[in-house]
Design a protein around this motif. Structure first.
Motif, mmCIF file in Angstrom:
data_model
loop_
_atom_site.group_PDB
_atom_site.id
_atom_site.type_symbol
_atom_site.label_atom_id
_atom_site.label_comp_id
_atom_site.label_asym_id
_atom_site.label_seq_id
_atom_site.Cartn_x
_atom_site.Cartn_y
_atom_site.Cartn_z
ATOM 1 N N PRO B 261 56.999 62.503 16.060
ATOM 2 C CA PRO B 261 58.404 62.666 15.663
ATOM 3 C C PRO B 261 59.295 63.066 16.847
ATOM 4 O O PRO B 261 60.449 62.640 16.945
ATOM 5 N N ALA B 262 58.764 63.868 17.753
ATOM 6 C CA ALA B 262 59.586 64.388 18.853
ATOM 7 C C ALA B 262 59.790 63.395 19.999
ATOM 8 O O ALA B 262 60.684 63.566 20.815
ATOM 9 N N SER B 263 58.936 62.370 20.067
ATOM 10 C CA SER B 263 58.975 61.483 21.254
ATOM 11 C C SER B 263 59.437 60.081 20.887
ATOM 12 O O SER B 263 59.121 59.577 19.804
ATOM 13 N N TYR B 264 60.159 59.459 21.783
ATOM 14 C CA TYR B 264 60.539 58.043 21.626
ATOM 15 C C TYR B 264 60.570 57.441 23.024
ATOM 16 O O TYR B 264 61.591 57.456 23.699
ATOM 17 N N PHE B 265 59.384 56.974 23.471
ATOM 18 C CA PHE B 265 59.309 56.394 24.811
ATOM 19 C C PHE B 265 59.529 54.894 24.755
ATOM 20 O O PHE B 265 59.116 54.229 23.803
ATOM 21 N N VAL B 266 60.166 54.396 25.788
ATOM 22 C CA VAL B 266 60.260 52.951 26.000
ATOM 23 C C VAL B 266 59.692 52.683 27.388
ATOM 24 O O VAL B 266 60.192 53.221 28.381
ATOM 25 N N SER B 267 58.611 51.902 27.436
ATOM 26 C CA SER B 267 57.981 51.602 28.725
ATOM 27 C C SER B 267 58.199 50.141 29.058
ATOM 28 O O SER B 267 58.009 49.272 28.210
ATOM 29 N N VAL B 268 58.592 49.902 30.297
ATOM 30 C CA VAL B 268 58.845 48.538 30.742
ATOM 31 C C VAL B 268 57.879 48.209 31.877
ATOM 32 O O VAL B 268 57.915 48.852 32.925
ATOM 33 N N SER B 269 56.996 47.261 31.626
ATOM 34 C CA SER B 269 56.161 46.726 32.709
ATOM 35 C C SER B 269 56.794 45.424 33.161
ATOM 36 O O SER B 269 56.982 44.507 32.365
ATOM 37 N N TYR B 270 57.128 45.396 34.428
ATOM 38 C CA TYR B 270 57.759 44.205 34.993
ATOM 39 C C TYR B 270 56.649 43.356 35.607
ATOM 40 O O TYR B 270 55.907 43.839 36.465
ATOM 41 N N MET B 271 56.508 42.139 35.142
ATOM 42 C CA MET B 271 55.513 41.231 35.729
ATOM 43 C C MET B 271 56.238 40.262 36.648
ATOM 44 O O MET B 271 57.267 39.710 36.273
ATOM 45 N N CYS B 272 55.709 40.085 37.842
ATOM 46 C CA CYS B 272 56.321 39.153 38.800
ATOM 47 C C CYS B 272 56.137 37.710 38.325
ATOM 48 O O CYS B 272 55.375 37.454 37.390
ATOM 49 N N TRP B 273 56.814 36.774 38.988
ATOM 50 C CA TRP B 273 56.660 35.350 38.605
ATOM 51 C C TRP B 273 55.200 34.913 38.732
ATOM 52 O O TRP B 273 54.761 34.026 38.011
ATOM 53 N N ALA B 274 54.450 35.538 39.647
ATOM 54 C CA ALA B 274 53.029 35.179 39.839
ATOM 55 C C ALA B 274 52.207 35.885 38.759
ATOM 56 O O ALA B 274 51.435 36.806 39.033
ATOM 57 N N TYR B 275 52.430 35.423 37.549
ATOM 58 C CA TYR B 275 51.955 36.041 36.310
ATOM 59 C C TYR B 275 50.534 35.553 36.078
ATOM 60 O O TYR B 275 50.293 34.592 35.362
ATOM 61 N N ARG B 276 49.581 36.224 36.727
ATOM 62 C CA ARG B 276 48.200 35.744 36.771
ATOM 63 C C ARG B 276 47.366 36.364 35.663
ATOM 64 O O ARG B 276 47.024 37.526 35.718
ATOM 65 N N ARG B 277 47.068 35.568 34.664
ATOM 66 C CA ARG B 277 46.162 36.020 33.610
ATOM 67 C C ARG B 277 45.435 34.809 33.034
ATOM 68 O O ARG B 277 46.012 33.746 32.847
ATOM 69 N N ARG B 278 44.133 34.989 32.854
ATOM 70 C CA ARG B 278 43.272 33.910 32.372
ATOM 71 C C ARG B 278 42.257 34.489 31.406
ATOM 72 O O ARG B 278 41.967 35.694 31.448
ATOM 73 N N GLN B 279 41.699 33.639 30.568
ATOM 74 C CA GLN B 279 40.708 34.100 29.598
ATOM 75 C C GLN B 279 39.409 33.300 29.730
ATOM 76 O O GLN B 279 39.441 32.108 30.016
ATOM 77 N N MET B 280 38.326 34.020 29.539
ATOM 78 C CA MET B 280 37.003 33.407 29.548
ATOM 79 C C MET B 280 36.376 33.677 28.183
ATOM 80 O O MET B 280 36.503 34.780 27.658
ATOM 81 N N VAL B 281 35.748 32.644 27.606
ATOM 82 C CA VAL B 281 35.112 32.814 26.299
ATOM 83 C C VAL B 281 33.640 32.438 26.416
ATOM 84 O O VAL B 281 33.302 31.418 27.032
ATOM 85 N N VAL B 282 32.779 33.284 25.861
ATOM 86 C CA VAL B 282 31.347 32.967 25.827
ATOM 87 C C VAL B 282 30.934 32.833 24.363
ATOM 88 O O VAL B 282 31.118 33.769 23.572
ATOM 89 N N LYS B 283 30.443 31.645 24.027
ATOM 90 C CA LYS B 283 29.982 31.419 22.655
ATOM 91 C C LYS B 283 28.703 30.598 22.711
ATOM 92 O O LYS B 283 28.672 29.572 23.385
ATOM 93 N N ASN B 284 27.671 31.044 22.041
ATOM 94 C CA ASN B 284 26.350 30.394 22.068
ATOM 95 C C ASN B 284 25.917 30.099 23.507
ATOM 96 O O ASN B 284 25.505 28.977 23.827
ATOM 97 N N ASP B 285 26.082 31.066 24.395
ATOM 98 C CA ASP B 285 25.704 30.941 25.806
ATOM 99 C C ASP B 285 26.558 29.933 26.587
ATOM 100 O O ASP B 285 26.286 29.655 27.745
ATOM 101 N N GLN B 286 27.571 29.356 25.951
ATOM 102 C CA GLN B 286 28.459 28.423 26.660
ATOM 103 C C GLN B 286 29.708 29.165 27.117
ATOM 104 O O GLN B 286 30.311 29.904 26.343
ATOM 105 N N VAL B 287 30.086 28.943 28.375
ATOM 106 C CA VAL B 287 31.263 29.618 28.921
ATOM 107 C C VAL B 287 32.409 28.623 29.049
ATOM 108 O O VAL B 287 32.218 27.510 29.541
ATOM 109 N N SER B 288 33.586 29.013 28.550
ATOM 110 C CA SER B 288 34.766 28.170 28.769
ATOM 111 C C SER B 288 35.921 29.041 29.252
ATOM 112 O O SER B 288 35.920 30.254 29.061
ATOM 113 N N TYR B 289 36.900 28.401 29.877
ATOM 114 C CA TYR B 289 38.043 29.130 30.454
ATOM 115 C C TYR B 289 39.354 28.585 29.909
ATOM 116 O O TYR B 289 39.466 27.395 29.632
ATOM 117 N N GLN B 290 40.325 29.492 29.764
ATOM 118 C CA GLN B 290 41.658 29.052 29.331
ATOM 119 C C GLN B 290 42.680 29.568 30.308
ATOM 120 O O GLN B 290 42.540 30.653 30.815
#
Lengths: 207, 290
Positions: B261-290
């Protein structure tokens, strides 16, 4: 696109104006947070006694920086084991962290060009008018592309600062940048800061 | 348990050198909006050329490969202790192969560890056990330039006319964008967390950046605010690299967390244009990337 060779003459510096795209060629030295702190504390304000190779490095970088260029950059370097160094990725780092030091460093070494990103403040702008010198803005994040303009890593000083913080001496050809602070007292950064602040005040007043 | 060291090394290489398609699309749209002959357009042209070059040569898009942040969602039966060891091993190998810059610096001695292995938060790894049989690992690389311009506000903030509501969130977020200027490598992407405590708020503001750039927020109010903040940020005229221009922010992502009740924070994370994020999925021992 204006060609600028390093070392840079006063005449060339005076001809450069905010907004000019340039291609830099010659030898430059990288230096960022640790290097600026070291230069100021050890040799400019001399609040710290030189130790180890400090004095030798100082003597060797002096002629490189005289009329030369310092580049705010913490590169990715290959060949660390074999010492056959190659710049793999080498974009600029944010320059404003060197604002407390940069003007003094420019005057002390007669540095004509500072390359970085994000621009610098009033102290550096004043040094640009005095020395004279300019601030070249490289495109932040364009690390693979900029590394292509690095023909050779001549040597490295202060590798004990770590790879990103060491002072790398590099020979470059057609290094792309834009002048955003000139020797005539103009700063694109001061202009954009002021205009965007007015725009923000306008938007906040609407709420 | 499958050894994931090699697949994770590939995830790191992919993330550091190959910008995700949604981000590249956003940058191409931005290019169309900037006038020919202006520095803003030149900066975007250079950025896009660099993106191609990094992909072709398998070299880092940006030399600041940040703190490697891993989000591991694993089904029952995986050992987090072993996955942590494999992630650390892959990170050290990726550093050796110049996919990552050695970035872990001891804050007291100033010594760089040289292999990106630091304390228990470097690299940062979030583990979450999930249902199903699919292991997902997301990796985000966020450099120091944009990390430094992130900001946290405690509302109300009278200076910015920000009360404890979405209008207040809007005011402080715009202030953060104006203060960042070009230093976070604009055009950036805003990750905003409303609520939480100081720590969880910042963590959430980064995690929300895992969303796709062109998706929408399921909450209509937050979705409207995301659109509004992107548009109004672009009215500030900061532009790519802070050169002036129409594209300061490519997108905004907002999340909310329960707060005291006492707190109301607003946090801003600024991501640069070089927005590097990727995902890897492992299913039935098979690896794929997105």
């Amino acid at each position: 696109m204006q060609q600028v060779s390093i070392p840079i003459s006063d005449e060339a510096i005076h001809s450069l104006k905010v907004g000019d795209p340039v291609l830099l060629s010659g030898t430059m030295v990288t230096g960022r947070d640790a290097a600026h702190k070291w230069m100021v504390e050890t040799f400019i304000k001399a609040t710290r006694t030189p130790i180890d190779d400090d004095q030798q490095v100082y003597q060797e970088i002096k002629p490189l920086l005289d009329g030369g260029v310092i580049y705010h950059c913490g590169p990715v370097v290959s060949g660390l084991d074999s010492q056959e160094y190659k710049f793999v990725a080498a974009g600029p780092t944010t320059s404003t962290r060197e604002e407390p030091y940069q003007g003094d460093v420019m005057r002390h070494f007669n540095i004509k060009g500072v390359i970085g990103k994000g621009g610098m403040g009033a102290k550096t702008l004043a040094a640009c008018q005095e020395v004279p010198g300019v601030y070249f803005h490289a495109v932040g994040g364009a690390a693979s592309l900029i590394a292509q303009s690095v023909l050779e890593v001549t040597t490295v000083y202060k590798l004990d600062f770590g790879v990103p913080e060491a002072m790398w001496v590099i020979r470059v050809e057609d290094f792309p940048a834009v002048v955003t602070m000139d020797a005539h007292g103009s700063s694109l950064h001061a202009e954009i800061e002021s205009e965007s602040r007015s725009a923000l005040e306008g938007l906040l007043a609407e709420s | 348990m499958q050894d994931l060291t090699e697949p994770i090394l590939e995830l790191i290489r992919l993330t550091a050198t190959n910008l995700p398609p949604d981000v590249e699309e956003g940058l191409r749209d931005a290019l169309q909006q900037e006038e020919p002959g202006f520095a803003a357009r030149g900066a975007l042209e250079t950025i896009l050329k660099n993106v191609d070059m990094a992909r072709e040569n398998s070299t880092p898009i940006c030399q600041d490969t940040g703190t490697p942040i891993f989000y591991v969602n694993y089904p029952e039966g995986w050992s987090t202790r072993r996955m942590r060891e494999q992630i650390k091993s892959a990170v050290a190998q990726a550093t050796d192969k110049s996919y990552l810059r050695p970035n872990a610096v001891d804050s007291i001695s100033g010594v760089n560890s040289g292999d990106n292995i630091g304390d228990e938060h470097f690299p940062t790894i979030h583990f979450e056990e999930i249902e199903g049989d699919e292991l997902q690992i997301d990796l985000m690389l966020k450099g120091g330039g944009c990390e430094n311009v992130g900001a946290q506000y405690s509302l109300p903030n009278s200076e910015l006319g920000a009360g404890r509501d979405l209008a207040g969130v809007r005011n402080v977020a715009l202030d953060a964008v104006q203060k960042a200027q070009g230093k976070g490598c604009a055009p950036g992407i805003l990750g905003i967390a409303i609520g939480g405590d100081r720590g969880s708020s910042f963590v959430a503001s980064k995690e929300v950046l895992l969303r796709q750039l062109d998706d929408s927020n399921p909450n209509p109010e937050m979705n409207d605010l995301e659109q509004q903040l992107t548009e109004e940020s672009n009215q500030l005229g900061i532009g790519p690299m802070g050169f002036g221009g129409k594209t300061t922010v490519l997108g905004t992502k907002i999340t909310s967390k329960h707060r005291l009740p006492a707190s109301y924070f607003v946090s801003v994370s600024y991501m640069c244009w070089a927005y590097r994020r990727r995902q890897m999925v492992v299913k039935n021992d098979q690896v794929s990337y997105q």
